[in-house]
Design a protein around this motif. Sequence first.
Motif, mmCIF file in Angstrom:
data_model
loop_
_atom_site.group_PDB
_atom_site.id
_atom_site.type_symbol
_atom_site.label_atom_id
_atom_site.label_comp_id
_atom_site.label_asym_id
_atom_site.label_seq_id
_atom_site.Cartn_x
_atom_site.Cartn_y
_atom_site.Cartn_z
ATOM 1 N N LEU A 221 17.581 5.189 6.461
ATOM 2 C CA LEU A 221 17.202 4.878 5.073
ATOM 3 C C LEU A 221 17.583 3.450 4.690
ATOM 4 O O LEU A 221 17.986 3.179 3.556
ATOM 5 N N ARG A 222 17.426 2.519 5.641
ATOM 6 C CA ARG A 222 17.681 1.109 5.397
ATOM 7 C C ARG A 222 16.391 0.323 5.587
ATOM 8 O O ARG A 222 15.702 0.483 6.596
ATOM 9 N N ALA A 223 16.089 -0.516 4.609
ATOM 10 C CA ALA A 223 14.929 -1.404 4.744
ATOM 11 C C ALA A 223 15.261 -2.504 5.749
ATOM 12 O O ALA A 223 16.410 -2.948 5.849
ATOM 13 N N MET A 253 6.970 -8.392 9.135
ATOM 14 C CA MET A 253 6.751 -7.164 8.376
ATOM 15 C C MET A 253 8.062 -6.665 7.785
ATOM 16 O O MET A 253 9.154 -7.013 8.255
ATOM 17 N N ILE A 254 7.938 -5.890 6.732
ATOM 18 C CA ILE A 254 9.084 -5.228 6.107
ATOM 19 C C ILE A 254 8.794 -3.740 6.092
ATOM 20 O O ILE A 254 7.723 -3.308 5.653
ATOM 21 N N VAL A 255 9.738 -2.959 6.600
ATOM 22 C CA VAL A 255 9.640 -1.504 6.570
ATOM 23 C C VAL A 255 10.725 -0.997 5.631
ATOM 24 O O VAL A 255 11.919 -1.194 5.889
ATOM 25 N N ALA A 256 10.321 -0.366 4.532
ATOM 26 C CA ALA A 256 11.267 0.091 3.518
ATOM 27 C C ALA A 256 11.104 1.594 3.322
ATOM 28 O O ALA A 256 9.989 2.074 3.069
ATOM 29 N N PRO A 257 12.187 2.359 3.445
ATOM 30 C CA PRO A 257 12.074 3.806 3.226
ATOM 31 C C PRO A 257 11.841 4.122 1.755
ATOM 32 O O PRO A 257 12.405 3.479 0.868
ATOM 33 N N LEU A 258 11.006 5.099 1.508
ATOM 34 C CA LEU A 258 10.821 5.660 0.173
ATOM 35 C C LEU A 258 11.674 6.916 0.123
ATOM 36 O O LEU A 258 11.374 7.917 0.786
ATOM 37 N N ALA A 259 12.757 6.853 -0.617
ATOM 38 C CA ALA A 259 13.728 7.941 -0.571
ATOM 39 C C ALA A 259 14.286 8.239 -1.950
ATOM 40 O O ALA A 259 14.324 7.372 -2.830
ATOM 41 N N THR A 260 14.699 9.485 -2.134
ATOM 42 C CA THR A 260 15.413 9.912 -3.333
ATOM 43 C C THR A 260 16.764 10.469 -2.901
ATOM 44 O O THR A 260 17.114 10.424 -1.715
ATOM 45 N N GLY A 261 17.518 11.010 -3.835
ATOM 46 C CA GLY A 261 18.807 11.589 -3.484
ATOM 47 C C GLY A 261 18.680 12.787 -2.567
ATOM 48 O O GLY A 261 19.657 13.173 -1.904
ATOM 49 N N GLU A 262 17.498 13.389 -2.496
ATOM 50 C CA GLU A 262 17.294 14.560 -1.646
ATOM 51 C C GLU A 262 16.868 14.188 -0.232
ATOM 52 O O GLU A 262 16.738 15.063 0.617
ATOM 53 N N GLY A 263 16.596 12.898 0.016
ATOM 54 C CA GLY A 263 16.201 12.486 1.354
ATOM 55 C C GLY A 263 14.944 11.646 1.333
ATOM 56 O O GLY A 263 14.428 11.272 0.283
ATOM 57 N N PRO A 264 14.407 11.325 2.530
ATOM 58 C CA PRO A 264 13.238 10.439 2.616
ATOM 59 C C PRO A 264 11.953 11.131 2.204
ATOM 60 O O PRO A 264 11.746 12.324 2.466
ATOM 61 N N LEU A 265 11.100 10.378 1.535
ATOM 62 C CA LEU A 265 9.741 10.823 1.224
ATOM 63 C C LEU A 265 8.735 10.224 2.202
ATOM 64 O O LEU A 265 7.706 10.830 2.485
ATOM 65 N N GLY A 266 9.034 9.021 2.690
ATOM 66 C CA GLY A 266 8.112 8.335 3.586
ATOM 67 C C GLY A 266 8.470 6.874 3.702
ATOM 68 O O GLY A 266 9.641 6.493 3.559
ATOM 69 N N LEU A 267 7.461 6.037 3.918
ATOM 70 C CA LEU A 267 7.682 4.616 4.188
ATOM 71 C C LEU A 267 6.708 3.750 3.395
ATOM 72 O O LEU A 267 5.541 4.111 3.210
ATOM 73 N N LEU A 268 7.214 2.606 2.954
ATOM 74 C CA LEU A 268 6.383 1.512 2.464
ATOM 75 C C LEU A 268 6.487 0.399 3.501
ATOM 76 O O LEU A 268 7.587 -0.065 3.810
ATOM 77 N N THR A 269 5.353 -0.029 4.046
ATOM 78 C CA THR A 269 5.348 -1.087 5.058
ATOM 79 C C THR A 269 4.497 -2.248 4.568
ATOM 80 O O THR A 269 3.375 -2.052 4.100
ATOM 81 N N LEU A 270 5.065 -3.438 4.664
ATOM 82 C CA LEU A 270 4.399 -4.659 4.210
ATOM 83 C C LEU A 270 4.186 -5.579 5.410
ATOM 84 O O LEU A 270 5.105 -5.749 6.231
ATOM 85 N N TYR A 271 3.007 -6.177 5.489
ATOM 86 C CA TYR A 271 2.654 -7.028 6.633
ATOM 87 C C TYR A 271 2.247 -8.412 6.135
ATOM 88 O O TYR A 271 1.600 -8.547 5.092
ATOM 89 N N ARG A 272 2.601 -9.441 6.920
ATOM 90 C CA ARG A 272 2.158 -10.799 6.630
ATOM 91 C C ARG A 272 1.507 -11.428 7.849
ATOM 92 O O ARG A 272 2.034 -11.372 8.967
ATOM 93 N N THR A 273 0.359 -12.045 7.565
ATOM 94 C CA THR A 273 -0.317 -12.861 8.575
ATOM 95 C C THR A 273 -0.401 -14.311 8.115
ATOM 96 O O THR A 273 -0.788 -15.181 8.896
ATOM 97 N N ARG A 274 -0.059 -14.563 6.856
ATOM 98 C CA ARG A 274 -0.105 -15.931 6.314
ATOM 99 C C ARG A 274 0.939 -16.798 6.983
ATOM 100 O O ARG A 274 1.758 -16.333 7.780
ATOM 101 N N ARG A 275 0.961 -18.055 6.611
ATOM 102 C CA ARG A 275 1.826 -19.033 7.276
ATOM 103 C C ARG A 275 3.308 -18.688 7.119
ATOM 104 O O ARG A 275 4.088 -18.825 8.054
ATOM 105 N N GLU A 276 3.710 -18.258 5.915
ATOM 106 C CA GLU A 276 5.136 -18.043 5.661
ATOM 107 C C GLU A 276 5.532 -16.615 6.034
ATOM 108 O O GLU A 276 4.929 -15.656 5.548
#
Length: 441
Positions: A221-223, A253-276
């Motif tokens: 549960l760590r981004a 890319m950034i992988v961030a867990p979607l979680a509540t106090g009861e545990g994980p719900l899933g994942l939010l994943t962000l991708y970059r192809t731009r220069r930065e």
Amino acid sequence: MTGETPDDAAVLEALFGNSPQGLFVLDTELRVLRYNRAGRGVSGLSEEDVLGKGVEEFAPGLEPETMQRLAKEALDTARPVRKRLVRGPSPSDPNLTLTLEMSFFPLAGARPGTPAVVTVVEDVTAGQADADRFAVLSAVHASVGSTLDTPATAGELVQTLVPDFADAAAVDLLDHTGASPVNSPLRRVAFAPRKAERGREEGASRPFPFPTPYTQALNDLRARLVPVASDTEWLATSPEGFAPLVDAGVHSMIVAPLATGEGPLGLLTLYRTRREPFEDADLDVARQIAATAAAHLDNARRYRREHEAAAALHRRLQPHALPDLSAVDADYVYLPEGAGGGWFDVIPLSGTRVALVVGDVAGHGVEAAATMGQLRIALRTLTLQDLETDELLTRMDEVAAHVAETPTATCTGRWPPAPSASTTPCPGGAPWSARDIRRPS
């Protein structure tokens, strides 16, 4: 420059030598006559690359048309043009994207080939990046969670993040929350841009390979901020599945867990192809975005579960078949607005009489449906005792007061009605509240 006195030259020399801002003196053709090296983008260029050149020659990526238009505006109006933002790759380092704040000051008496405009350039890249991140957070708070629908909420999230914060974004949710996240199937709920990611279309459900940043984020549960290259080791866990990342040019890319106090719900994943690539500051923003999104998605999921349970209970408590009646031909159509407390009943009585009942408990959800079931059973029991109408209503009033303190029941019908398939309003000609029923006079 011609016409300078020794004092003027000393002032100019001090100004150009000590100014922390980039200074450019342009002629009427917008060619550089003089500049200093405080400008971040030109510090790595030689004088031959800059002097006598137009901005389109030594900084073609820095919106030269915009800069020429602003300089011409200052020349034509004889008024300064202040603090305009210009973005683009650095002239001396194409891998570095700059955000520059530029001001243009016209000089009086300009003639062809003489100084005409002084341009002041300040590098605001870091500050503007922070402002952009704050704007993304504000947009997420303003746009996400407008409904209690899980796919709609996930769709709002990815559409808000692309393209301002990421070049692509995905939301994948566990099919069964509370289960071990390792090797648990995740369903692709939303992806932006609209064109589906090859190999994992929206609606597809399958686990991510292990070990990968996806499974690691679900497990601890760590981004995490993840650089991506064609030789990255975890890509080998599913070469075909991860081929779209490499083919699309994703390098960060950034992988961030979607979680509540009861545990994980899933994942939010962000991708970059731009220069930065993503930075640590972007990771902090992604954590906050994921926490906000998880709360909205959890609310939507809870609402859906309660709605489904209430709807199932509501259906279970309704009559499934009408009794055979000798004196009345009864039929019905029931179109509930939602999982609430509405009900109807047809109750055979002695002497070929029939009680036709329509009732409603205020509110929606499991509580309203359960209260409706209690009232329906109580009303049927009292009706079968063949009580007089006023006594029946009095007893029902007492039952309703004990069943629920907040929900109220409304009813139409005659107790008992004449042998007819129609109903007439309760006493008084309007729906009554169980708490307000009184013995008819």
